[in-house]
Design an enzyme around this catalytic site. Structure first.
Site, short mmCIF file in Angstrom:
data_model
loop_
_atom_site.label_atom_id
_atom_site.label_comp_id
_atom_site.label_asym_id
_atom_site.label_seq_id
_atom_site.Cartn_x
_atom_site.Cartn_y
_atom_site.Cartn_z
N CYS A 189 -2.87 -19.39 28.06
CA CYS A 189 -3.12 -19.75 29.46
C CYS A 189 -4.00 -18.68 30.12
O CYS A 189 -4.93 -18.99 30.86
CB CYS A 189 -1.81 -19.85 30.25
SG CYS A 189 -0.68 -21.12 29.64
N CYS A 203 2.33 -16.92 29.04
CA CYS A 203 1.55 -17.72 28.10
C CYS A 203 0.19 -17.09 27.82
O CYS A 203 -0.69 -17.11 28.68
CB CYS A 203 1.41 -19.13 28.68
SG CYS A 203 0.22 -20.18 27.83
#
Length: 111
Positions: free
Chosen positions: A34, A31
């Site tokens: 993230c 991600c």
């Protein structure tokens, strides 16, 4: 204080039974957003160390907890106080916005 790694097995003890508020970051290696907020969360963990614990849970390694809590997208940030989720934000935010959100929820740096 650095961020704390949390798993399905340790979630209860590390988050729900914590005596201080816990900011939980649900994330994954793949991600991008993230990874973008990772450094900000490390800084917040250092700056607000006594006020909040910043915990990170990898949804690939520990899929039961995010599923139980209804995490649909990542990054998802959840704030827990006294065993209850009190606030949630989905998506990457700049550090200032995370700090603002925590302050609104009653987590502030010592003045």
């Amino acid at each position: 204080m650095a961020t704390v790694k949390v798993t399905d097995e340790s979630f209860d003890a590390d988050v729900l039974k914590s005596s201080t508020p816990v900011l939980v970051d649900f994330w994954a290696e793949w991600c991008g957003p993230c990874k973008q907020i990772g450094p900000a969360l490390e800084q917040i963990a250092d700056e607000l160390g006594g006020q909040v614990t910043v915990a990170k849970i990898n949804i690939d390694d520990s899929p039961m907890t995010p599923s139980k809590l209804g995490v649909k997208g990542i990054p998802t940030l959840m704030l827990f106080k006294d065993g209850q989720m009190t606030s949630m934000k989905v998506g990457a935010m700049p550090k200032g916005k995370i700090v603002e959100w925590l302050a609104e929820a009653g987590v502030k740096a010592d003045a």
